[in-house]
Design a protein around this motif. Structure first.
Motif, PDB file in Angstrom:
ATOM      1  N   GLY A   1      40.603 -14.798  87.641  1.00  0.00           N
ATOM      2  CA  GLY A   1      39.272 -14.582  88.188  1.00  0.00           C
ATOM      3  C   GLY A   1      38.762 -13.162  88.104  1.00  0.00           C
ATOM      4  N   GLY A   2      39.418 -12.331  87.278  1.00  0.00           N
ATOM      5  CA  GLY A   2      38.926 -10.966  87.091  1.00  0.00           C
ATOM      6  C   GLY A   2      39.160 -10.060  88.276  1.00  0.00           C
ATOM      7  N   ARG A   3      40.266 -10.313  89.036  1.00  0.00           N
ATOM      8  CA  ARG A   3      40.562  -9.501  90.214  1.00  0.00           C
ATOM      9  C   ARG A   3      42.013  -9.033  90.183  1.00  0.00           C
ATOM     10  NH1 ARG A   3      37.948 -14.038  92.629  1.00  0.00           N
ATOM     11  NH2 ARG A   3      40.003 -14.827  93.222  1.00  0.00           N
ATOM     12  N   MET A   4      42.270  -7.855  90.766  1.00  0.00           N
ATOM     13  CA  MET A   4      43.647  -7.386  90.914  1.00  0.00           C
ATOM     14  C   MET A   4      44.425  -8.333  91.819  1.00  0.00           C
ATOM     15  SD  MET A   4      46.167  -5.127  90.622  1.00  0.00           S
ATOM     16  CE  MET A   4      45.663  -3.430  90.291  1.00  0.00           C
ATOM     17  N   GLU A   5      43.875  -8.648  93.003  1.00  0.00           N
ATOM     18  CA  GLU A   5      44.475  -9.626  93.908  1.00  0.00           C
ATOM     19  C   GLU A   5      43.923 -11.004  93.542  1.00  0.00           C
ATOM     20  OE1 GLU A   5      46.597  -9.565  96.540  1.00  0.00           O
ATOM     21  OE2 GLU A   5      46.941  -7.419  96.841  1.00  0.00           O
ATOM     22  N   CYS A   6      44.824 -11.911  93.181  1.00  0.00           N
ATOM     23  CA  CYS A   6      44.366 -13.229  92.724  1.00  0.00           C
ATOM     24  C   CYS A   6      43.750 -14.047  93.853  1.00  0.00           C
ATOM     25  CB  CYS A   6      45.525 -13.975  92.084  1.00  0.00           C
ATOM     26  SG  CYS A   6      46.150 -13.177  90.578  1.00  0.00           S
ATOM     27  N   ALA A   7      44.232 -13.869  95.092  1.00  0.00           N
ATOM     28  CA  ALA A   7      43.582 -14.407  96.292  1.00  0.00           C
ATOM     29  C   ALA A   7      43.258 -15.894  96.185  1.00  0.00           C
ATOM     30  CB  ALA A   7      42.322 -13.608  96.601  1.00  0.00           C
ATOM     31  N   GLY A   8      44.230 -16.687  95.723  1.00  0.00           N
ATOM     32  CA  GLY A   8      44.037 -18.129  95.668  1.00  0.00           C
ATOM     33  C   GLY A   8      43.583 -18.673  94.332  1.00  0.00           C
ATOM     34  N   THR A   9      43.449 -17.815  93.330  1.00  0.00           N
ATOM     35  CA  THR A   9      43.070 -18.242  91.980  1.00  0.00           C
ATOM     36  C   THR A   9      44.298 -18.204  91.082  1.00  0.00           C
ATOM     37  OG1 THR A   9      40.840 -17.368  92.250  1.00  0.00           O
ATOM     38  CG2 THR A   9      41.569 -17.796  90.007  1.00  0.00           C
ATOM     39  N   GLY A  10      44.517 -19.272  90.308  1.00  0.00           N
ATOM     40  CA  GLY A  10      45.673 -19.346  89.435  1.00  0.00           C
ATOM     41  C   GLY A  10      45.454 -18.640  88.114  1.00  0.00           C
ATOM     42  N   ALA A  11      46.495 -18.658  87.291  1.00  0.00           N
ATOM     43  CA  ALA A  11      46.460 -17.977  86.003  1.00  0.00           C
ATOM     44  C   ALA A  11      45.642 -18.762  84.991  1.00  0.00           C
ATOM     45  CB  ALA A  11      47.870 -17.787  85.470  1.00  0.00           C
ATOM     46  N   THR A  12      44.816 -18.043  84.235  1.00  0.00           N
ATOM     47  CA  THR A  12      44.138 -18.648  83.094  1.00  0.00           C
ATOM     48  C   THR A  12      45.153 -18.811  81.969  1.00  0.00           C
ATOM     49  OG1 THR A  12      42.036 -17.610  83.675  1.00  0.00           O
ATOM     50  CG2 THR A  12      42.291 -18.364  81.403  1.00  0.00           C
ATOM     51  N   PRO A  13      45.372 -20.028  81.452  1.00  0.00           N
ATOM     52  CA  PRO A  13      46.340 -20.222  80.369  1.00  0.00           C
ATOM     53  C   PRO A  13      45.916 -19.454  79.119  1.00  0.00           C
ATOM     54  CG  PRO A  13      45.727 -22.324  81.384  1.00  0.00           C
ATOM     55  CD  PRO A  13      44.755 -21.291  81.884  1.00  0.00           C
ATOM     56  N   PRO A  14      46.896 -19.090  78.286  1.00  0.00           N
ATOM     57  CA  PRO A  14      48.318 -19.365  78.424  1.00  0.00           C
ATOM     58  C   PRO A  14      49.040 -18.307  79.265  1.00  0.00           C
ATOM     59  CG  PRO A  14      47.850 -18.406  76.268  1.00  0.00           C
ATOM     60  CD  PRO A  14      46.534 -18.550  76.963  1.00  0.00           C
ATOM     61  N   ALA A  15      50.031 -18.755  80.031  1.00  0.00           N
ATOM     62  CA  ALA A  15      50.851 -17.850  80.829  1.00  0.00           C
ATOM     63  C   ALA A  15      52.179 -18.528  81.132  1.00  0.00           C
ATOM     64  CB  ALA A  15      50.143 -17.468  82.121  1.00  0.00           C
ATOM     65  N   THR A  16      53.264 -17.781  81.063  1.00  0.00           N
ATOM     66  CA  THR A  16      54.580 -18.265  81.450  1.00  0.00           C
ATOM     67  C   THR A  16      54.651 -18.279  82.975  1.00  0.00           C
ATOM     68  OG1 THR A  16      55.409 -17.030  79.526  1.00  0.00           O
ATOM     69  CG2 THR A  16      57.045 -18.008  81.011  1.00  0.00           C
ATOM     70  N   LEU A  17      55.044 -19.408  83.562  1.00  0.00           N
ATOM     71  CA  LEU A  17      55.015 -19.567  85.017  1.00  0.00           C
ATOM     72  C   LEU A  17      56.413 -19.735  85.600  1.00  0.00           C
ATOM     73  CD1 LEU A  17      52.131 -22.196  85.307  1.00  0.00           C
ATOM     74  CD2 LEU A  17      51.926 -19.702  85.477  1.00  0.00           C
ATOM     75  N   PHE A  18      56.647 -19.075  86.740  1.00  0.00           N
ATOM     76  CA  PHE A  18      57.796 -19.380  87.588  1.00  0.00           C
ATOM     77  C   PHE A  18      57.267 -20.164  88.776  1.00  0.00           C
ATOM     78  CE2 PHE A  18      60.249 -18.114  91.448  1.00  0.00           C
ATOM     79  CZ  PHE A  18      61.411 -18.816  91.163  1.00  0.00           C
ATOM     80  N   GLU A  19      57.837 -21.360  89.002  1.00  0.00           N
ATOM     81  CA  GLU A  19      57.370 -22.242  90.067  1.00  0.00           C
ATOM     82  C   GLU A  19      58.517 -22.532  91.023  1.00  0.00           C
ATOM     83  OE1 GLU A  19      54.148 -24.858  87.562  1.00  0.00           O
ATOM     84  OE2 GLU A  19      56.269 -25.390  87.310  1.00  0.00           O
ATOM     85  N   ILE A  20      58.226 -22.585  92.326  1.00  0.00           N
ATOM     86  CA  ILE A  20      59.300 -22.795  93.294  1.00  0.00           C
ATOM     87  C   ILE A  20      58.772 -23.465  94.554  1.00  0.00           C
ATOM     88  CG2 ILE A  20      59.015 -20.505  94.368  1.00  0.00           C
ATOM     89  CD1 ILE A  20      62.148 -20.462  94.586  1.00  0.00           C
ATOM     90  N   THR A  21      59.615 -24.292  95.162  1.00  0.00           N
ATOM     91  CA  THR A  21      59.412 -24.814  96.510  1.00  0.00           C
ATOM     92  C   THR A  21      60.662 -24.483  97.304  1.00  0.00           C
ATOM     93  OG1 THR A  21      57.990 -26.624  95.780  1.00  0.00           O
ATOM     94  CG2 THR A  21      59.046 -26.868  97.917  1.00  0.00           C
ATOM     95  N   LEU A  22      60.490 -23.662  98.340  1.00  0.00           N
ATOM     96  CA  LEU A  22      61.626 -23.256  99.160  1.00  0.00           C
ATOM     97  C   LEU A  22      61.972 -24.360 100.154  1.00  0.00           C
ATOM     98  CD1 LEU A  22      60.555 -19.580  99.964  1.00  0.00           C
ATOM     99  CD2 LEU A  22      62.248 -20.318  98.278  1.00  0.00           C
ATOM    100  N   GLY A  23      63.272 -24.466 100.475  1.00  0.00           N
ATOM    101  CA  GLY A  23      63.705 -25.410 101.484  1.00  0.00           C
ATOM    102  C   GLY A  23      63.136 -25.065 102.853  1.00  0.00           C
ATOM    103  N   LYS A  24      62.999 -26.065 103.687  1.00  0.00           N
ATOM    104  CA  LYS A  24      62.399 -25.874 105.007  1.00  0.00           C
ATOM    105  C   LYS A  24      63.426 -25.594 106.097  1.00  0.00           C
ATOM    106  CE  LYS A  24      58.271 -28.554 103.987  1.00  0.00           C
ATOM    107  NZ  LYS A  24      57.384 -29.670 104.393  1.00  0.00           N
ATOM    108  N   GLY A  25      64.685 -25.505 105.730  1.00  0.00           N
ATOM    109  CA  GLY A  25      65.734 -25.201 106.687  1.00  0.00           C
ATOM    110  C   GLY A  25      66.956 -24.680 105.971  1.00  0.00           C
ATOM    111  N   ALA A  26      67.940 -24.221 106.754  1.00  0.00           N
ATOM    112  CA  ALA A  26      69.125 -23.602 106.158  1.00  0.00           C
ATOM    113  C   ALA A  26      69.879 -24.561 105.247  1.00  0.00           C
ATOM    114  CB  ALA A  26      70.040 -23.088 107.260  1.00  0.00           C
ATOM    115  N   ALA A  27      69.802 -25.869 105.544  1.00  0.00           N
ATOM    116  CA  ALA A  27      70.537 -26.850 104.741  1.00  0.00           C
ATOM    117  C   ALA A  27      69.702 -27.435 103.606  1.00  0.00           C
ATOM    118  CB  ALA A  27      71.050 -27.976 105.638  1.00  0.00           C
TER     119      ALA A  27
END
Length: 255
Positions: free
Chosen positions: A103-129
């Motif tokens: 979106g033409g900003r230093m801080e993306c602030a809720g806007t995703g990457a304009t393709p093409p871009a290599t992405l790292f994607e993750i969902t963290l666990g909600k507890g220690a286990a």
């Protein structure tokens, strides 16, 4: 955390409130992302939270070659990270990037990457286990090498993943993004051609109908642990129970 019994002045109470806020923020941060730039040029990492989770403390910043930054994330956070290249921003943080622009900003602030871009994607666990689920994806194309390395807790079982190949050098001509000085990114076939069979959409919107193509196979051959198309789950998604991840763009001198 109790306030001291002798703390009754406004100043003392303010100090207590600030200390409590800091304690709460620390206790909620269950994971630290260490983002490192091993590229020969500056990069501008961006972050985007998934639905239902908050944006991280930074959604965009500059990292010069050799620089590293640590970004905390709360329990259950999900989202993606990527690196922008060739950016120019003014004093107000507005501008543009050659690849990965948000979106033409230093801080993306809720806007995703304009393709093409290599992405790292993750969902963290909600507890220690609970396990984290993470991957590196080329489904939206490629602009830089990236490696994600979890720091294992006792018990092991965690795996690094990523794409270390320079796909800009081997990118088919019809997928190349050229800024006039050479290839700066490699588009996905979906972005380049917009056809259902490349996008896993329409009649190809299920795992049984969407299969690897000649183009996704080029990505998979170069980066066997990364997602090459939408249903490339079997060899591309990883799990771990950890507290920290290093996200390294390009490779350190030691490899």
């Amino acid at each position: 955390m109790e306030a001291p019994r002798s703390c009754s002045s406004p100043c003392c109470l303010l100090i207590f409130v600030l200390a409590l806020a800091r304690w709460c923020s620390i206790s909620m941060a269950t994971c630290t992302f260490t983002i490192s730039n091993y590229c020969s040029q500056p990069i501008w990492p961006g972050t985007l939270a998934g639905a239902g989770t908050p944006q991280l403390s930074t959604t965009g910043l500059r990292l010069d070659p050799g620089q590293t930054v640590q970004v905390p994330a709360p329990t259950g956070w999900s989202g993606r990270m990527w690196a922008r290249t060739g950016c120019v921003f003014d004093a107000s943080g507005m501008g543009a990037c050659q690849t990965g622009d948000c979106g033409g900003r230093m801080e993306c602030a809720g806007t995703g990457a304009t393709p093409p871009a290599t992405l790292f994607e993750i969902t963290l666990g909600k507890g220690a286990a609970d396990l984290d689920y993470y991957d590196v994806s080329l489904v939206d194309g490629y602009n830089l090498p990236v490696v994600a390395v979890p720091r294992e807790r006792q018990g092991g079982g965690c795996n690094a993943t990523g794409c270390t190949a320079d796909l800009n050098r081997s990118c088919p001509k019809e997928l190349q993004v050229d800024n006039g000085g050479g290839t700066v990114a490699c588009r996905s076939a979906c972005e380049a051609f917009g056809q259902d069979r490349y996008c896993c959409s329409g009649a190809y919107a299920t795992p049984t109908t969407c299969h690897p193509t000649a183009y996704s196979s080029i990505f998979k051959s170069a980066c066997p642990r990364a997602y090459s198309y939408a249903y490339d789950d079997g060899s591309s998604i990883f799990t771990c129970n950890t507290a920290d991840y290093t996200i390294a763009f390009c490779l350190p001198p030691s490899g």
